[in-house]
Scaffold this active site. Sequence first.
Site, mmCIF file in Angstrom:
data_model
loop_
_atom_site.group_PDB
_atom_site.id
_atom_site.type_symbol
_atom_site.label_atom_id
_atom_site.label_comp_id
_atom_site.label_asym_id
_atom_site.label_seq_id
_atom_site.Cartn_x
_atom_site.Cartn_y
_atom_site.Cartn_z
ATOM 1 N N HIS A 16 -3.431 46.158 35.809
ATOM 2 C CA HIS A 16 -2.942 46.329 37.179
ATOM 3 C C HIS A 16 -2.721 47.809 37.489
ATOM 4 O O HIS A 16 -3.458 48.644 37.014
ATOM 5 C CB HIS A 16 -1.723 45.449 37.424
ATOM 6 C CG HIS A 16 -1.997 44.028 37.058
ATOM 7 N ND1 HIS A 16 -2.765 43.191 37.851
ATOM 8 C CD2 HIS A 16 -1.668 43.297 35.956
ATOM 9 C CE1 HIS A 16 -2.879 42.011 37.263
ATOM 10 N NE2 HIS A 16 -2.229 42.045 36.112
ATOM 11 N N GLU A 30 4.780 43.903 35.956
ATOM 12 C CA GLU A 30 3.813 43.881 34.859
ATOM 13 C C GLU A 30 3.130 45.232 34.688
ATOM 14 O O GLU A 30 2.930 45.699 33.570
ATOM 15 C CB GLU A 30 2.773 42.790 35.116
ATOM 16 C CG GLU A 30 1.700 42.703 34.052
ATOM 17 C CD GLU A 30 0.662 41.632 34.344
ATOM 18 O OE1 GLU A 30 -0.190 41.430 33.466
ATOM 19 O OE2 GLU A 30 0.699 41.007 35.428
ATOM 20 N N HIS A 83 -1.585 43.236 29.116
ATOM 21 C CA HIS A 83 -0.954 42.580 30.261
ATOM 22 C C HIS A 83 0.327 41.876 29.823
ATOM 23 O O HIS A 83 0.630 41.789 28.638
ATOM 24 C CB HIS A 83 -1.903 41.524 30.854
ATOM 25 C CG HIS A 83 -3.093 42.107 31.534
ATOM 26 N ND1 HIS A 83 -3.203 42.166 32.894
ATOM 27 C CD2 HIS A 83 -4.236 42.649 31.041
ATOM 28 C CE1 HIS A 83 -4.358 42.724 33.218
ATOM 29 N NE2 HIS A 83 -5.008 43.025 32.105
ATOM 30 N N GLU A 148 -2.101 39.151 26.461
ATOM 31 C CA GLU A 148 -0.939 38.807 27.284
ATOM 32 C C GLU A 148 0.288 38.890 26.380
ATOM 33 O O GLU A 148 0.510 38.024 25.535
ATOM 34 C CB GLU A 148 -1.075 37.384 27.857
ATOM 35 C CG GLU A 148 -2.260 37.192 28.795
ATOM 36 C CD GLU A 148 -1.987 37.657 30.217
ATOM 37 O OE1 GLU A 148 -0.948 38.299 30.464
ATOM 38 O OE2 GLU A 148 -2.839 37.373 31.083
#
Length: 182
Positions: A16, A30, A83, A148
């Site tokens: 992101h 995040e 992430h 993740e």
Amino acid sequence: MGADFIAYTIVLDAGHGGANPGAIYGGRQEKEDALALTLAVGNILSNSGVDVVYTRTDDVYETPYMKAQEANQAGADLFVSIHRNSSQYPETYSGIESLVYSDTGLSASAARNINRGLEEIGFRNIGVTERPNLIVLNSTDMPAVLVEVGFINSMYDNNLFDSRFNDIAEAIANGILQTIYG
């Protein structure tokens, strides 16, 4: 390092960025967690003799396709995108998971090595999942993994992320090093 030493290039992608905060929970974003962790992992890898290329080192946004193209232009040996996970039901899920285009080869090895290290820290290991539709996994010329690192809407995972941050960075870096150097 002997004559057989091979310098590897790893692209680290902080998920992101910029106007795209990724998952948000309780004011936590995040994009901020991903960037801090990516820079910490990169520092460890650089100190271990790995050439590290970052898709971002500050709060900017690039499309996933742009990130994949940067990795391709760098001639990288491995692409790792970092992430935080999220669920529409807070405090329901926790754990780490790695996503790969195909659960084979170097990508799968890297994913399992990273997951194993994060599990040893205390995260629940959700496993390795094939996600061939993700651009950073299907548009890179090299093996790629998207990690993740816990659910951003799990207090357990956030407490672990904050209290064991350096250990998490070490686990991811060691998983990468174990994959490329054996």
